[in-house]
Design a protein around this motif. Structure first.
Motif, PDB file in Angstrom:
ATOM      1  N   ASN A 151      -3.417  -1.474  -9.710  1.00 22.01           N
ATOM      2  CA  ASN A 151      -4.416  -0.398  -9.692  1.00 22.01           C
ATOM      3  C   ASN A 151      -5.824  -0.951  -9.529  1.00 22.01           C
ATOM      4  OD1 ASN A 151      -2.631   1.792  -9.992  1.00 22.01           O
ATOM      5  ND2 ASN A 151      -2.508   1.481 -12.204  1.00 22.01           N
ATOM      6  N   LYS A 152      -6.156  -2.058 -10.195  1.00 15.69           N
ATOM      7  CA  LYS A 152      -7.475  -2.680 -10.066  1.00 15.69           C
ATOM      8  C   LYS A 152      -7.635  -3.330  -8.695  1.00 15.69           C
ATOM      9  CE  LYS A 152      -9.497  -2.157 -14.153  1.00 15.69           C
ATOM     10  NZ  LYS A 152     -10.861  -1.575 -14.317  1.00 15.69           N
ATOM     11  N   LEU A 153      -6.619  -4.067  -8.277  1.00 20.01           N
ATOM     12  CA  LEU A 153      -6.683  -4.811  -7.017  1.00 20.01           C
ATOM     13  C   LEU A 153      -6.815  -3.872  -5.828  1.00 20.01           C
ATOM     14  CD1 LEU A 153      -6.511  -7.696  -5.841  1.00 20.01           C
ATOM     15  CD2 LEU A 153      -4.035  -7.399  -5.698  1.00 20.01           C
ATOM     16  N   PHE A 154      -6.207  -2.706  -5.938  1.00 14.94           N
ATOM     17  CA  PHE A 154      -6.202  -1.749  -4.831  1.00 14.94           C
ATOM     18  C   PHE A 154      -7.605  -1.242  -4.499  1.00 14.94           C
ATOM     19  CE2 PHE A 154      -4.980   2.269  -2.697  1.00 14.94           C
ATOM     20  CZ  PHE A 154      -4.043   1.760  -1.802  1.00 14.94           C
ATOM     21  N   THR A 155      -8.500  -1.308  -5.500  1.00 17.39           N
ATOM     22  CA  THR A 155      -9.873  -0.801  -5.293  1.00 17.39           C
ATOM     23  C   THR A 155     -10.827  -1.884  -4.809  1.00 17.39           C
ATOM     24  OG1 THR A 155     -10.501  -1.254  -7.599  1.00 17.39           O
ATOM     25  CG2 THR A 155      -9.523   0.899  -7.122  1.00 17.39           C
ATOM     26  N   MET A 156     -10.379  -3.128  -4.753  1.00 19.02           N
ATOM     27  CA  MET A 156     -11.258  -4.237  -4.386  1.00 19.02           C
ATOM     28  C   MET A 156     -11.435  -4.313  -2.869  1.00 19.02           C
ATOM     29  SD  MET A 156     -11.938  -5.300  -7.389  1.00 19.02           S
ATOM     30  CE  MET A 156     -12.837  -6.818  -7.038  1.00 19.02           C
ATOM     31  N   LEU A 182       0.618   1.708  -3.144  1.00 19.74           N
ATOM     32  CA  LEU A 182       0.637   0.808  -4.298  1.00 19.74           C
ATOM     33  C   LEU A 182       1.954   0.041  -4.387  1.00 19.74           C
ATOM     34  CD1 LEU A 182      -0.953   3.104  -7.053  1.00 19.74           C
ATOM     35  CD2 LEU A 182      -2.071   1.269  -5.773  1.00 19.74           C
ATOM     36  N   ASP A 183       3.032   0.699  -4.021  1.00 17.67           N
ATOM     37  CA  ASP A 183       4.339   0.048  -4.110  1.00 17.67           C
ATOM     38  C   ASP A 183       4.405  -1.220  -3.255  1.00 17.67           C
ATOM     39  OD1 ASP A 183       5.417   1.783  -5.927  1.00 17.67           O
ATOM     40  OD2 ASP A 183       6.423   3.050  -4.450  1.00 17.67           O
ATOM     41  N   THR A 184       3.734  -1.192  -2.107  1.00 18.48           N
ATOM     42  CA  THR A 184       3.754  -2.376  -1.236  1.00 18.48           C
ATOM     43  C   THR A 184       3.026  -3.534  -1.906  1.00 18.48           C
ATOM     44  OG1 THR A 184       3.788  -0.924   0.703  1.00 18.48           O
ATOM     45  CG2 THR A 184       3.236  -3.232   1.074  1.00 18.48           C
ATOM     46  N   PHE A 185       1.967  -3.244  -2.653  1.00 20.05           N
ATOM     47  CA  PHE A 185       1.279  -4.291  -3.413  1.00 20.05           C
ATOM     48  C   PHE A 185       2.231  -4.910  -4.445  1.00 20.05           C
ATOM     49  CE2 PHE A 185      -3.563  -4.163  -2.991  1.00 20.05           C
ATOM     50  CZ  PHE A 185      -3.497  -3.756  -1.663  1.00 20.05           C
TER      51      PHE A 185
END
Length: 418
Positions: A151-156, A182-185
């Motif tokens: 969740n944090k990384l997705f916003t970077m 998100l699932d792919t992350f």
């Protein structure tokens, strides 16, 4: 379909089976966590494999029963086929079919043999592989461990581009996966090794604490007997640790040995005739290749897959030992009698007369096999002797005899024909 790892496999056949197996896997993980405070993927794989193979035991029993009985059935079937050899009329074909069905019914097996059981087992085994290979998709606690970081990384800034680049190195590409999900992350992070975690912390230092805590939690879940089962043995050899290197070698070696032992315990094919001998030779070569292939696969795949490979082979060996002992102790005469009683009850309901044992076929099956080559040579020699004797008798027939007159007629006809 995008994001097949964390979003579970969605195939028409394997998808529902994998989902059901995933529920079992998740239940096992939760039970260990809630009742024993243990969160370990390796132990979950072991228990999960044992449970699934226990569920499949009835199919295995039927398959092995046919393999064991085939040595008894095959000679009788061949005796029936020989009995009707060259007879293509409908009545003969139907009679042969009925006698063949009676033989299978007598031994309590289906003419389809182990094919049906194998057809049923194959999708289960493939789905089992999918569940173990894609753990975060089926064990919610493992996926939840990734989510705070995801969740944090997705916003970077640049995170999608970075994860796309790293994903390409582990086979997760934009052709099949949507990196806006998100699932792919989760899928990409699940493939991370030590160097990847370090690189990620370097690129996003503001998330370094979260990255390190996530790595630590996931590593703890993946560590089994000192080995991180997310890493392949080929990668473990590069660590330089003697303990890890020994473990890395042990995994493919144990996979090969357990696979080899499993093939040795399987019922062996009867080699008494040429047809079975040729098939038996092919099976022998495959039995030699399978352990080698197991070693190669388990050396390159994550150690968790190697652990599953070893445990499944051990479970199959244990089942095979039990089944071999069971079938060796079967009273064949009592089994045949019981099956005949069942068959005759069914025939009585259909208004048919009771089925009797085909004693002639049994005796023919138990007789010593005929050497077809010697029999053909003997027939040829007999025919040649008759030919020579006839020629001698005709050439040396007494003048005025019936043979002499027949010989004269034969020569006259040959001359006029020319």
């Amino acid at each position: 379909m995008l994001g097949l790892l964390a979003t579970q496999h969605s195939g028409f056949i394997l998808g529902p089976i994998a989902k059901l197996l995933g529920l079992i896997m998740n239940a096992i993980f939760d039970i260990m966590n809630n009742f024993f405070g243990v969160q370990n993927i390796g132990l979950s794989i072991i228990l999960f494999t044992v449970v699934v193979y226990m569920f499949m035991f009835p199919l295995t029993y039927k398959q092995q029963k046919f393999s064991k009985m085939n040595a008894k059935i095959s000679p009788e079937i061949k005796a029936i086929q020989k009995k009707y050899e060259g007879r293509q009329d409908q009545a003969s074909m139907m009679a042969m079919q009925e006698e063949t069905k009676a033989v299978y019914a007598k031994y309590g097996v289906s003419p389809s043999g182990s094919c049906v059981q194998l057809i049923i087992q194959m999708p289960i085994l493939f789905a089992l592989y999918r569940v173990i290979y894609n753990v975060p998709a089926y064990i919610s606690s493992v996926k939840d461990a990734f989510m705070p970081l995801v969740n944090k990384l997705f916003t970077m800034d640049g995170a999608i581009e970075y994860m796309t680049e790293v994903g390409a190195t582990v086979g997760i590409t934009t052709k099949k996966y949507d990196f806006a999900q998100l699932d792919t992350f989760v899928d990409v992070l699940n493939k991370f090794q030590s160097a990847n975690w370090t690189d990620l912390a370097t690129k996003y230092p503001e998330l370094s604490d979260l990255i390190l805590s996530t790595q630590s939690e996931i590593d703890q879940m993946n560590t089994f007997l000192g080995i991180n089962i997310a890493y392949s043995p080929s990668n473990l050899l590069k660590t330089g640790s003697i303990v890890l290197m020994v473990g890395a070698i042990a995994i493919p070696v144990l996979a090969a040995l357990t696979q080899w032992l499993n093939t040795k315990l399987m019922p062996q094919m009867d080699m008494s005739d040429n047809e079975n001998n040729a098939m038996g030779q092919s099976m022998k070569q495959m039995n030699l290749m399978m352990p080698l292939m197991s070693a190669v696969f388990c050396f390159t795949l994550p150690s968790g897959m190697g652990l599953y490979w070893i445990v499944s082979a051990v479970v199959r060996c244990a089942q095979q030992i039990v089944l071999n002992k069971h079938f060796d102790n079967i009273d064949l005469d009592a089994l045949i009698q019981a099956n005949l009683e069942k068959l005759n009850e069914k025939r009585a309901k259909q208004g048919l007369p009771p089925q009797k044992l085909n004693e002639k076929a049994i005796k023919a099956a138990q007789a010593k096999p005929v050497d077809e080559a010697k029999l053909a040579a003997k027939k040829a020699a007999t025919a040649e002797n008759i030919k020579k004797a006839t020629a001698y008798y005709n050439d040396n027939a007494k003048p005025g005899s019936l043979a002499s007159k027949a010989n004269m007629v034969k020569k006259f006809e040959e001359k006029n024909t020319k």
